[in-house]
Design an enzyme around this catalytic site. Sequence first.
Site, PDB file in Angstrom:
ATOM      1  N   CYS A   1      17.286  30.601  25.452  1.00 59.51           N
ATOM      2  CA  CYS A   1      17.469  31.770  24.569  1.00 59.51           C
ATOM      3  C   CYS A   1      18.416  31.354  23.457  1.00 59.51           C
ATOM      4  O   CYS A   1      18.126  30.432  22.712  1.00 59.51           O
ATOM      5  CB  CYS A   1      17.963  32.983  25.342  1.00 59.51           C
ATOM      6  SG  CYS A   1      19.511  32.727  26.212  1.00 59.51           S
TER       7      CYS A   1
ATOM      8  N   ARG B   1      20.475  35.101  28.415  1.00 60.23           N
ATOM      9  CA  ARG B   1      19.258  35.863  28.664  1.00 60.23           C
ATOM     10  C   ARG B   1      18.252  35.016  29.458  1.00 60.23           C
ATOM     11  O   ARG B   1      17.504  35.526  30.280  1.00 60.23           O
ATOM     12  CB  ARG B   1      18.627  36.317  27.341  1.00 60.23           C
ATOM     13  CG  ARG B   1      19.383  37.434  26.661  1.00 60.23           C
ATOM     14  CD  ARG B   1      18.837  37.737  25.285  1.00 60.23           C
ATOM     15  NE  ARG B   1      19.198  36.726  24.295  1.00 60.23           N
ATOM     16  CZ  ARG B   1      18.855  36.770  23.016  1.00 60.23           C
ATOM     17  NH1 ARG B   1      18.122  37.762  22.556  1.00 60.23           N
ATOM     18  NH2 ARG B   1      19.240  35.833  22.183  1.00 60.23           N
TER      19      ARG B   1
END
Lengths: 150, 298
Positions: B247, B252
């Site tokens: 990410c 994430r």
Amino acid sequence: MTESVPPVLSDIREGFHELSGNDRLTFLLEFANELPDLPARYADHPELLERVEECQSPVFIFVEVDADARVQVFATAPREAPTTRGFASILVQGLSSCSVEEVLSTPDDFPSTLGLTELISPLRVRGMSGMLARIKRQVRERALVVPPSE
Amino acid sequence: MTVTFDNSEHFAAYAHPESLVTGAWLEANLSTPGLVVIESDEDVLLYETGHIPGAVKVDWHTELNDAIVRDYLDGEAFARLMSAKGISRDDTLVFYGDKSNWWATYALWVFKLFGHADVRILDGGRDKWIADGRPVTTDVTPRAESQYPAVERDDSTLRAFLADTRAHIGKPMIDVRSPEEYSGERTHMPSYPEEGALRGGHIPGAANVPWARAVNEDGTFKSRDQLEDLYLRDAGLTPGDDIIAYCRIGERSSHSWFVLTYLLGFDGVRNYDGSWTEWGSAVRVPIVKGVTPTGNAA
């Protein structure tokens, strides 16, 4: 423009410097709790507010400049983002009622001088820098001040 | 010392149902010996505003990262951190946090680099716990210091570096950022300070599956069928694939790593924590722009 920190903002910074470690975090949390609700004219018109993209939490700001070139800063951030609320609250308290010149003379790196960088990480402090940058840009736009050349 | 699993029907279809617990199970087990609840949030002050009774705070920014080098703690430092927090090597750790458990899965991933055996996620995280009216407190329960052993961090199994990722081009890769970050359009926001990376776009061949598609409105994980639709049918992954997820800074993608590993049962998933803030600023690494894995030229 000479850089200088407006008086209230400067007092806030001194407040942080007088504390150490976790007490600084508690102080930031107090600011988070003090962030005033938006006045109705903005609460009912979210489209007027500008999102601070540098913050991962949804924080929005709006700046007013009155006929006497005095600045008012409004901000909203969710209760679930107390750090972001704390940053917003510091800027709302520290810059509201300042003159346009005082706001624009605030050093861009003011957030990193609060003594929080090591406690909460540079990445998070960057969110506050984003808020300050947007506040200054809005002040320029509303006061029709020519931005300084890069 | 093994704490019993949450045998909820709800988790039965997942590859590793033992890696999740419900709020009901956790509330009933809060005083079970050998169980430690860990809160890990994006917001460094959120724990202070109220947390699950007895929960320990672990902040990834300030505690799991090395203060100087862009890296995680080494084994000695991790052992000191764990010991100070009263966590033992054989404890069962239940992680939870804000934002549908992004940071909780991130912390869990770091704990896995040190091989901590029994780690689980509270399904739905902090928001669901509070929405369900379960207890929170601002009191911090003191814990006796423990003796956590210094274990060498394993960077080869669950973690990918830039060179690994570069060598992986052509094999399955998942970019879990937003579609705007993936396509590269987000670097074109005039007059806004842009953080992180000098170039926009994605790694050639990476499929875009934004991390949040794996969770429901209430922050709980989607069902196995829904996740298979997302990652197998739509993104084209095949059981047995070696996968790299990335990410912006690896947080994430830890969430997607958790989903792929524990809920869908992929054994070879690595998280590239350098992610776009490294790749997007590195010299001469390949980048494509646009909405398809191969870029606009496709």
